[in-house]
Design a protein around this motif. Structure first.
Motif, mmCIF file in Angstrom:
data_model
loop_
_atom_site.group_PDB
_atom_site.id
_atom_site.type_symbol
_atom_site.label_atom_id
_atom_site.label_comp_id
_atom_site.label_asym_id
_atom_site.label_seq_id
_atom_site.Cartn_x
_atom_site.Cartn_y
_atom_site.Cartn_z
ATOM 1 N N PHE A 37 0.807 -1.211 0.000
ATOM 2 C CA PHE A 37 0.000 0.000 0.000
ATOM 3 C C PHE A 37 0.848 1.272 0.000
ATOM 4 C CE2 PHE A 37 -3.497 -2.677 2.001
ATOM 5 C CZ PHE A 37 -4.267 -2.694 0.846
ATOM 6 N N GLY A 38 1.951 1.285 0.716
ATOM 7 C CA GLY A 38 2.769 2.492 0.827
ATOM 8 C C GLY A 38 3.942 2.542 -0.115
ATOM 9 N N ALA A 39 3.903 1.715 -1.159
ATOM 10 C CA ALA A 39 5.078 1.592 -2.037
ATOM 11 C C ALA A 39 5.211 2.717 -3.052
ATOM 12 C CB ALA A 39 5.049 0.252 -2.762
ATOM 13 N N TYR A 52 -5.509 5.430 -12.578
ATOM 14 C CA TYR A 52 -4.508 5.407 -13.644
ATOM 15 C C TYR A 52 -3.512 6.502 -13.295
ATOM 16 C CZ TYR A 52 -2.413 5.235 -18.290
ATOM 17 O OH TYR A 52 -1.534 5.108 -19.331
ATOM 18 N N LEU A 53 -2.270 6.117 -13.035
ATOM 19 C CA LEU A 53 -1.276 7.028 -12.476
ATOM 20 C C LEU A 53 -0.110 7.241 -13.429
ATOM 21 C CD1 LEU A 53 -0.899 5.400 -8.924
ATOM 22 C CD2 LEU A 53 -2.584 7.110 -9.638
ATOM 23 N N GLU A 54 0.484 8.412 -13.326
ATOM 24 C CA GLU A 54 1.808 8.627 -13.892
ATOM 25 C C GLU A 54 2.782 8.605 -12.719
ATOM 26 O OE1 GLU A 54 4.499 11.972 -16.262
ATOM 27 O OE2 GLU A 54 2.318 12.216 -16.135
ATOM 28 N N VAL A 55 3.733 7.697 -12.767
ATOM 29 C CA VAL A 55 4.676 7.550 -11.663
ATOM 30 C C VAL A 55 6.106 7.617 -12.174
ATOM 31 C CG1 VAL A 55 3.069 6.115 -10.313
ATOM 32 C CG2 VAL A 55 4.737 5.023 -11.813
ATOM 33 N N LYS A 56 6.989 7.992 -11.281
ATOM 34 C CA LYS A 56 8.426 7.955 -11.556
ATOM 35 C C LYS A 56 8.975 6.671 -10.944
ATOM 36 C CE LYS A 56 12.818 10.283 -10.547
ATOM 37 N NZ LYS A 56 13.454 11.419 -9.830
ATOM 38 N N ARG A 57 9.681 5.890 -11.756
ATOM 39 C CA ARG A 57 10.244 4.628 -11.274
ATOM 40 C C ARG A 57 11.766 4.747 -11.224
ATOM 41 N NH1 ARG A 57 8.683 -0.447 -14.689
ATOM 42 N NH2 ARG A 57 9.921 0.652 -16.253
ATOM 43 N N THR A 58 12.325 4.418 -10.081
ATOM 44 C CA THR A 58 13.769 4.435 -9.888
ATOM 45 C C THR A 58 14.246 3.014 -9.630
ATOM 46 O OG1 THR A 58 13.650 6.641 -8.920
ATOM 47 C CG2 THR A 58 15.680 5.396 -8.540
ATOM 48 N N ILE A 59 15.220 2.565 -10.411
ATOM 49 C CA ILE A 59 15.785 1.229 -10.225
ATOM 50 C C ILE A 59 17.115 1.369 -9.495
ATOM 51 C CG2 ILE A 59 16.600 -0.864 -11.374
ATOM 52 C CD1 ILE A 59 14.700 -0.259 -13.655
ATOM 53 N N LEU A 60 17.197 0.767 -8.320
ATOM 54 C CA LEU A 60 18.379 0.890 -7.471
ATOM 55 C C LEU A 60 19.439 -0.124 -7.886
ATOM 56 C CD1 LEU A 60 16.612 1.209 -3.992
ATOM 57 C CD2 LEU A 60 17.283 3.048 -5.555
ATOM 58 N N ARG A 70 13.132 -1.590 -7.005
ATOM 59 C CA ARG A 70 12.370 -0.544 -7.688
ATOM 60 C C ARG A 70 11.633 0.324 -6.676
ATOM 61 N NH1 ARG A 70 10.161 -2.963 -13.419
ATOM 62 N NH2 ARG A 70 12.087 -4.014 -14.008
ATOM 63 N N GLN A 71 11.773 1.620 -6.845
ATOM 64 C CA GLN A 71 11.062 2.584 -6.012
ATOM 65 C C GLN A 71 10.162 3.430 -6.899
ATOM 66 O OE1 GLN A 71 14.028 4.795 -3.829
ATOM 67 N NE2 GLN A 71 14.222 3.206 -2.261
ATOM 68 N N TYR A 72 8.971 3.783 -6.369
ATOM 69 C CA TYR A 72 7.999 4.551 -7.138
ATOM 70 C C TYR A 72 7.616 5.821 -6.375
ATOM 71 C CZ TYR A 72 7.386 0.119 -9.630
ATOM 72 O OH TYR A 72 7.592 -1.033 -10.339
ATOM 73 N N SER A 73 7.402 6.893 -7.125
ATOM 74 C CA SER A 73 6.866 8.127 -6.556
ATOM 75 C C SER A 73 5.813 8.675 -7.516
ATOM 76 C CB SER A 73 7.970 9.152 -6.309
ATOM 77 O OG SER A 73 8.633 9.477 -7.513
ATOM 78 N N LEU A 74 4.767 9.240 -6.952
ATOM 79 C CA LEU A 74 3.655 9.740 -7.751
ATOM 80 C C LEU A 74 4.022 11.038 -8.457
ATOM 81 C CD1 LEU A 74 0.596 9.469 -8.493
ATOM 82 C CD2 LEU A 74 0.142 10.910 -6.496
ATOM 83 N N VAL A 75 3.748 11.101 -9.766
ATOM 84 C CA VAL A 75 3.866 12.346 -10.522
ATOM 85 C C VAL A 75 2.496 13.030 -10.544
ATOM 86 C CG1 VAL A 75 4.394 13.384 -12.758
ATOM 87 C CG2 VAL A 75 5.765 11.459 -11.912
ATOM 88 N N ARG A 76 1.469 12.282 -10.973
ATOM 89 C CA ARG A 76 0.112 12.816 -10.949
ATOM 90 C C ARG A 76 -0.888 11.679 -11.131
ATOM 91 N NH1 ARG A 76 -1.127 15.418 -16.905
ATOM 92 N NH2 ARG A 76 0.329 14.130 -18.086
ATOM 93 N N ILE A 77 -2.115 11.914 -10.653
ATOM 94 C CA ILE A 77 -3.222 10.976 -10.836
ATOM 95 C C ILE A 77 -3.941 11.364 -12.120
ATOM 96 C CG2 ILE A 77 -5.388 10.080 -9.905
ATOM 97 C CD1 ILE A 77 -4.320 10.647 -7.108
ATOM 98 N N LEU A 78 -3.916 10.493 -13.112
ATOM 99 C CA LEU A 78 -4.548 10.764 -14.395
ATOM 100 C C LEU A 78 -6.040 10.452 -14.361
ATOM 101 C CD1 LEU A 78 -1.757 9.238 -16.665
ATOM 102 C CD2 LEU A 78 -2.133 11.647 -16.160
ATOM 103 N N GLU A 79 -6.406 9.427 -13.566
ATOM 104 C CA GLU A 79 -7.821 9.049 -13.467
ATOM 105 C C GLU A 79 -8.061 8.403 -12.119
ATOM 106 O OE1 GLU A 79 -11.189 6.384 -15.874
ATOM 107 O OE2 GLU A 79 -9.159 6.596 -16.673
#
Length: 236
Positions: A37-39, A52-60, A70-79
């Protein structure tokens, strides 16, 4: 990234189950995968909502031990769309196979197991497909294989949480009782499906080449039936 309105089940480092999101990424379409849930940093999931999200994915390059690379951060909620999720049905007492209610279009041929489990004179377990060879009673697992064809028009639907085999009802030829076991991530442990007294009977009473037929009725998180799998336990 798409986020399902249904939640799923993931498994921790020690095999313990926990509830999670189900997500699908654009580079792996048609496949729902569990995600805590908090990923996704900056995103709060609400049950019953499809996103439907736009996310930034970082591969460590060097992730922490026991952590994802893999780490994810939210860019924006598209839907963000709210849908009604069916309530969990009340648990029904199950005393026989006839008491099990099947879910929706099931049973479906989604899972398979080895057809024979052979027990040698030392109590070691072997399978006909060589997946298990000489395993001890308390270490052997009955592995489930997902054989559902990706070309099936219902592939995405049948891989949603409602079609995940979370539990199994065990039907034994040596008992009139039906028992519920947890399947964990790859299937139930052999000693949970076949209790010690039954395994002792197999080892000490069965003659070479004699066999017993067991069945597992796979059920989802609501204990609704999905599929029946049968396998044989034979004295080697």
């Amino acid at each position: 990234m798409s986020v399902s309105n249904e939640t799923g089940i993931a498994y921790g480092f020690m095999g313990e189950p926990y509830e999670c999101m189900l997500v699908m990424t654009e580079d792996n379409p048609g496949v729902w995968k569990p995600l805590a849930f908090g990923a996704i940093e900056g995103f709060t999931y609400e049950k019953g909502h499809e996103y439907y999200l736009e996310v930034k994915r970082t591969i460590l390059a060097n992730p922490p031990q026991d952590a994802s690379s893999r780490q994810y951060s939210l860019v924006r909620i598209l839907e963000d769309r709210y849908t009604i999720v069916p309530e969990k049905p009340a648990d029904k007492e199950v005393n026989s196979e006839y008491d099990i209610e099947y879910y929706d279009m099931c049973p479906i041929e989604k899972y398979a197991v080895s057809s024979e489990y052979m027990v040698d004179d030392k109590g070691r377990i072997h399978t006909d497909d060589k997946q298990t060879a000489g395993m001890s009673y308390d270490m052997c697992r009955i592995y489930f294989e997902n054989i559902l064809d990706k070309a099936d028009p219902n592939f995405n639907k049948f891989n949603s949480v409602s079609y995940m085999a979370i539990y199994s009802y065990v039907i034994s030829p040596l008992s009139n009782d039906i028992r519920l076991v947890r399947n964990n991530s790859h299937g139930p442990m052999f000693d949970e499906v076949i209790p010690e007294e039954e395994f002792k009977y197999i080892c000490e009473t069965l003659k070479p080449e004699e066999e017993l037929k067991y069945a597992l009725v796979l059920v989802n998180i609501h204990k609704q039936g999905l599929q029946k799998l049968e396998f044989i336990v034979k004295k080697r």
